[in-house]
Design a protein around this motif. Structure first.
Motif, mmCIF file in Angstrom:
data_model
loop_
_atom_site.group_PDB
_atom_site.id
_atom_site.type_symbol
_atom_site.label_atom_id
_atom_site.label_comp_id
_atom_site.label_asym_id
_atom_site.label_seq_id
_atom_site.Cartn_x
_atom_site.Cartn_y
_atom_site.Cartn_z
ATOM 1 N N PRO A 104 0.836 -1.202 0.000
ATOM 2 C CA PRO A 104 0.000 0.000 0.000
ATOM 3 C C PRO A 104 0.876 1.259 0.000
ATOM 4 C CG PRO A 104 -0.016 -1.071 2.145
ATOM 5 C CD PRO A 104 0.717 -1.975 1.235
ATOM 6 N N SER A 105 0.412 2.277 -0.683
ATOM 7 C CA SER A 105 1.147 3.542 -0.719
ATOM 8 C C SER A 105 1.105 4.154 0.685
ATOM 9 C CB SER A 105 0.450 4.442 -1.733
ATOM 10 O OG SER A 105 0.546 5.766 -1.356
ATOM 11 N N PRO A 106 2.141 4.825 1.206
ATOM 12 C CA PRO A 106 3.411 5.085 0.533
ATOM 13 C C PRO A 106 4.483 4.056 0.878
ATOM 14 C CG PRO A 106 3.280 6.383 2.518
ATOM 15 C CD PRO A 106 2.064 5.524 2.499
ATOM 16 N N LEU A 107 4.096 2.914 1.436
ATOM 17 C CA LEU A 107 5.086 1.910 1.845
ATOM 18 C C LEU A 107 5.982 1.473 0.692
ATOM 19 C CD1 LEU A 107 3.801 -0.902 4.203
ATOM 20 C CD2 LEU A 107 5.755 0.617 4.485
ATOM 21 N N GLY A 108 5.357 1.341 -0.505
ATOM 22 C CA GLY A 108 6.098 0.891 -1.680
ATOM 23 C C GLY A 108 7.287 1.794 -1.974
ATOM 24 N N GLY A 109 7.142 3.080 -1.680
ATOM 25 C CA GLY A 109 8.226 4.022 -1.941
ATOM 26 C C GLY A 109 9.249 4.074 -0.820
ATOM 27 N N ILE A 110 8.945 3.509 0.315
ATOM 28 C CA ILE A 110 9.863 3.580 1.462
ATOM 29 C C ILE A 110 10.760 2.346 1.527
ATOM 30 C CG2 ILE A 110 10.017 3.672 3.976
ATOM 31 C CD1 ILE A 110 7.350 5.143 4.004
ATOM 32 N N LEU A 111 10.178 1.176 1.336
ATOM 33 C CA LEU A 111 10.962 -0.060 1.457
ATOM 34 C C LEU A 111 11.873 -0.250 0.248
ATOM 35 C CD1 LEU A 111 8.197 -2.046 3.058
ATOM 36 C CD2 LEU A 111 10.539 -2.571 3.653
ATOM 37 N N SER A 112 12.957 -0.966 0.450
ATOM 38 C CA SER A 112 13.817 -1.240 -0.708
ATOM 39 C C SER A 112 13.943 -2.753 -0.885
ATOM 40 C CB SER A 112 15.187 -0.605 -0.493
ATOM 41 O OG SER A 112 15.800 -1.214 0.604
ATOM 42 N N LEU A 113 14.266 -3.160 -2.109
ATOM 43 C CA LEU A 113 14.378 -4.605 -2.432
ATOM 44 C C LEU A 113 15.759 -5.132 -2.063
ATOM 45 C CD1 LEU A 113 12.641 -4.690 -5.927
ATOM 46 C CD2 LEU A 113 11.760 -5.664 -3.780
ATOM 47 N N PRO A 114 15.924 -6.361 -1.649
ATOM 48 C CA PRO A 114 14.850 -7.270 -1.261
ATOM 49 C C PRO A 114 14.377 -6.944 0.155
ATOM 50 C CG PRO A 114 16.963 -8.324 -0.926
ATOM 51 C CD PRO A 114 17.258 -6.964 -1.456
ATOM 52 N N PHE A 115 13.170 -7.354 0.435
ATOM 53 C CA PHE A 115 12.694 -7.213 1.816
ATOM 54 C C PHE A 115 11.987 -8.491 2.230
ATOM 55 C CE2 PHE A 115 9.160 -5.613 -0.721
ATOM 56 C CZ PHE A 115 8.031 -6.097 -0.085
ATOM 57 N N VAL A 116 11.843 -8.669 3.543
ATOM 58 C CA VAL A 116 11.124 -9.857 4.015
ATOM 59 C C VAL A 116 9.837 -9.403 4.683
ATOM 60 C CG1 VAL A 116 13.096 -11.388 4.330
ATOM 61 C CG2 VAL A 116 12.417 -9.857 6.167
ATOM 62 N N ALA A 117 8.848 -10.275 4.599
ATOM 63 C CA ALA A 117 7.567 -9.953 5.227
ATOM 64 C C ALA A 117 7.089 -11.202 5.942
ATOM 65 C CB ALA A 117 6.555 -9.548 4.163
ATOM 66 N N PHE A 118 6.556 -11.038 7.141
ATOM 67 C CA PHE A 118 5.970 -12.200 7.816
ATOM 68 C C PHE A 118 4.834 -11.764 8.719
ATOM 69 C CE2 PHE A 118 9.520 -10.892 10.498
ATOM 70 C CZ PHE A 118 8.996 -10.935 11.782
ATOM 71 N N SER A 119 4.019 -12.767 9.094
ATOM 72 C CA SER A 119 2.879 -12.440 9.939
ATOM 73 C C SER A 119 3.030 -13.141 11.284
ATOM 74 C CB SER A 119 1.582 -12.876 9.263
ATOM 75 O OG SER A 119 1.765 -14.123 8.641
ATOM 76 N N ILE A 120 2.445 -12.513 12.293
ATOM 77 C CA ILE A 120 2.464 -13.120 13.629
ATOM 78 C C ILE A 120 1.046 -13.595 13.932
ATOM 79 C CG2 ILE A 120 2.824 -12.646 16.083
ATOM 80 C CD1 ILE A 120 4.984 -10.661 15.151
ATOM 81 N N PHE A 121 0.939 -14.846 14.321
ATOM 82 C CA PHE A 121 -0.369 -15.466 14.548
ATOM 83 C C PHE A 121 -0.519 -15.923 15.990
ATOM 84 C CE2 PHE A 121 -3.201 -16.611 10.968
ATOM 85 C CZ PHE A 121 -2.572 -15.860 9.980
ATOM 86 N N THR A 122 -1.734 -15.773 16.520
ATOM 87 C CA THR A 122 -2.069 -16.427 17.797
ATOM 88 C C THR A 122 -3.358 -17.207 17.541
ATOM 89 O OG1 THR A 122 -3.478 -14.672 18.636
ATOM 90 C CG2 THR A 122 -1.137 -14.468 19.102
ATOM 91 N N ALA A 123 -3.914 -17.804 18.602
ATOM 92 C CA ALA A 123 -5.129 -18.604 18.401
ATOM 93 C C ALA A 123 -6.238 -17.768 17.775
ATOM 94 C CB ALA A 123 -5.584 -19.172 19.740
ATOM 95 N N GLY A 124 -6.223 -16.462 18.013
ATOM 96 C CA GLY A 124 -7.278 -15.583 17.488
ATOM 97 C C GLY A 124 -7.077 -15.215 16.025
ATOM 98 N N GLY A 125 -5.968 -15.597 15.394
ATOM 99 C CA GLY A 125 -5.718 -15.259 13.991
ATOM 100 C C GLY A 125 -4.506 -14.346 13.855
ATOM 101 N N ALA A 126 -4.413 -13.676 12.682
ATOM 102 C CA ALA A 126 -3.246 -12.809 12.420
ATOM 103 C C ALA A 126 -3.254 -11.640 13.395
ATOM 104 C CB ALA A 126 -3.304 -12.295 11.000
ATOM 105 N N ARG A 127 -2.124 -11.372 14.012
ATOM 106 C CA ARG A 127 -2.040 -10.291 14.979
ATOM 107 C C ARG A 127 -1.207 -9.128 14.474
ATOM 108 N NH1 ARG A 127 -5.889 -11.142 16.171
ATOM 109 N NH2 ARG A 127 -6.779 -12.288 17.894
ATOM 110 N N ALA A 128 -0.223 -9.449 13.619
ATOM 111 C CA ALA A 128 0.628 -8.372 13.107
ATOM 112 C C ALA A 128 1.276 -8.804 11.800
ATOM 113 C CB ALA A 128 1.703 -8.037 14.128
ATOM 114 N N VAL A 129 1.592 -7.792 10.987
ATOM 115 C CA VAL A 129 2.384 -8.044 9.783
ATOM 116 C C VAL A 129 3.673 -7.237 9.941
ATOM 117 C CG1 VAL A 129 2.552 -7.509 7.321
ATOM 118 C CG2 VAL A 129 0.510 -8.616 8.208
ATOM 119 N N VAL A 130 4.811 -7.901 9.672
ATOM 120 C CA VAL A 130 6.102 -7.240 9.858
ATOM 121 C C VAL A 130 6.851 -7.222 8.528
ATOM 122 C CG1 VAL A 130 8.253 -7.292 11.179
ATOM 123 C CG2 VAL A 130 6.156 -8.203 12.202
#
Ligand code: ADP
Length: 486
Positions: free
Chosen positions: A174-200
């Motif tokens: 999502p804008s403006p994230l695309g313009g801030i991050l540089s390649l390569p980057f990693v992305a992951f999600s944090i999950f608990t029993a309730g579902g996705a809690r965070a995206v990093v």
């Protein structure tokens, strides 16, 4: 030990020290806020996972979207270099250490040496929070789940670690994230029993070698599952803390209630005992009329006591047996109203109270209700209206047809109720002023009972109130239909 062995060992040691530090950074975090911070620190510290920057989005359940939570890391290349030096210094130290072992590369010797130098502990404890919050971060947008942002949607769906290397990966952000991050980057999600809690998201913007090796991804997978556990613990901690808070509130409420009922029950009982003492000690001296008067007063106090005990029993019964429906039929509301007024007037305190109400036969509507139940409802509402109405108060009761219903309104011009308190007054034991020294007697269960009795007979209640002006409690029952009910 040759140079090759030394290099392998240094690198293995480095790896272990890194894992140890990451564990040490995350483990003490008990609150959710601390966990998000510790994840950011572990990712961006050169002595942790060593990324340049990490962006954490936390899931907001109410709004069903990911909200920017925090960004950590180096704010620019200079800071990145300064931070990386710390890590180099450590690598040099480890290498020197291995050299000094001079051929004795057994694990026992190594551990002994490390312990003696207390490097392990120092390194673990000195993990510092690097970097600044970036200015651009403040402008970051909210990311709704499934709103055209492929990566977030994927990560919200399952616990994943994704390595992003292509231009399209940036464009999918999502804008403006695309313009801030540089390649390569990693992305992951944090999950608990309730579902996705965070995206990093984390990149290597300021590192000369930006490549991300496959072992790096396996390390991240381990880190991701570890973060899941720590986040779950923080959630459990938050749930327990709020349950404890609630229990404390209930405990206070119960203590107040116990003090209040003891006080309320003791008052009429003391009066009964006092009257009986006079009757016993001075029965010969008292004239017949005086004796009768004392007996009548004793009777009224005993009735009052019985009323209190009955209210308590009704409440206890409701708590034990749950909600019960009572049979309903055709009722002229003026009859239970006048019965309740007569009962109140038996109390000398309300003998002369000004109550303006429709007499029997003057009601404009018949309702579908239960007469005895309605009498108890009116009794509690009128008692409150008199109690909180002040000495000059006039209580008015009005009946009115409204569509298929009949509104039975009890109105006073007394102290009124603050808006913020209105939703609480029907809770068990709740009194706006619960001090024993308050000017108004009562156990704080009258309105709770009114609510229970209304629920049992398909009625409901509306409240309007203004502090200093007065209150209107309106009981609503369906009108009794001549044709439908026969
Ligand atoms: P209580 O025994 O204290 O009257 P209730 O359950 O009947 O208990 O009422 C709960 C609280 O609601 C009261 O303590 C009072 O603070 C508030 N309240 C109820 N009726 C009125 C009213 N007519 N005017 C002002 N406050 C009221």
């Amino acid at each position: 030990m040759d140079a090759m062995d030394s290099q392998v060992l240094t690198s293995a040691l480095h790896h272990l020290a890194r894992i140890n530090r990451i564990t040490a950074a995350l483990s003490p975090a008990v609150e959710k806020d601390q966990v998000a911070g510790a994840i950011g620190v572990a990712l961006t510290s050169p002595r942790g996972l060593g990324y340049s920057r990490a962006f954490i989005f936390a899931y907001d359940e109410q709004r069903e979207c990911f909200l920017p939570d925090r960004a950590l890391g180096a704010a620019g290349p200079d800071e990145a270099v300064r931070l990386a030096k710390q890590s180099e210094a450590e690598r040099d130290y480890l290498e020197n250490l291995l050299q000094s072992l001079a051929g004795d590369a057994s694990l026992a010797a190594l551990v002994e040496k490390l312990d003696a130098e207390s490097l392990w502990i120092d390194a673990v404890q000195s993990l510092d929070a690097p970097g600044l919050v970036f200015e651009q971060w403040r402008e970051l947008c909210i990311v709704p789940v499934g709103a055209g942002t492929g990566l977030f949607t994927r990560l919200a769906g399952e616990p994943l670690v994704v390595l992003c290397k292509e231009r399209e990966d940036l464009e999918a952000l999502p804008s403006p994230l695309g313009g801030i991050l540089s390649l390569p980057f990693v992305a992951f999600s944090i999950f608990t029993a309730g579902g996705a809690r965070a995206v990093v998201l984390a990149d290597r913007a300021f590192q000369p070698d930006r490549a991300i090796a496959p072992e790096e991804i396996s390390l991240l997978r381990w880190f991701r599952s570890f973060a899941d556990l720590v986040w779950s613990d923080a959630e459990t901690h938050a749930e327990l803390a709020s349950a404890l808070e609630r229990l404390r509130e209930i405990d206070t409420l119960k203590n107040d209630f116990l003090a209040t009922i003891s006080h309320e029950l003791r008052t009429p009982l003391t009066a009964v005992l006092g009257f009986l003492d006079i009757l016993l000690d001075e029965s010969k001296r008292l004239a017949a009329a005086e004796r009768r008067d004392l007996l009548e007063r004793t009777r009224r106090q005993a009735d009052h006591l019985l009323g209190l005990v009955n209210d308590l029993l009704a409440l206890a019964e409701h708590r034990i047996e749950g909600a019960k429906a009572l049979p309903v039929g055709r009722v002229d509301p003026a009859r239970p109203l006048n019965a309740a007024i007569a009962r109140l007037r038996a109390n000398p305190k309300w003998e002369k109270a000004r109550i303006v109400a429709p007499g029997v036969g003057e009601s404009p509507c018949r309702i579908l209700a239960d007469e005895q139940t309605l009498e108890r409802i009116f009794y509690h509402l009128l008692e409150n209206a008199l109690k909180f109405g002040g000495p000059e108060n006039e209580v008015r009761v009005r009946f009115q047809q409204v569509g298929d219903n009949c509104h039975l309104a009890v109105e006073d011009r007394g102290i009124g109720i603050e808006r913020s308190q209105l939703h609480k007054i029907f809770s068990h034991f709740y009194q706006v002023d619960s001090r024993l020294s308050r000017g108004y007697p009562g156990m704080g269960i009258g309105l709770t009972l009114v609510k229970i009795l209304l629920d049992a007979t398909n009625g409901h209640i509306l409240v309007e109130s203004e502090p200093g002006k007065g209150s209107i409690f309106t009981v609503v029952y369906p009108r009794w239909e001549e044709t439908a009910e026969g």
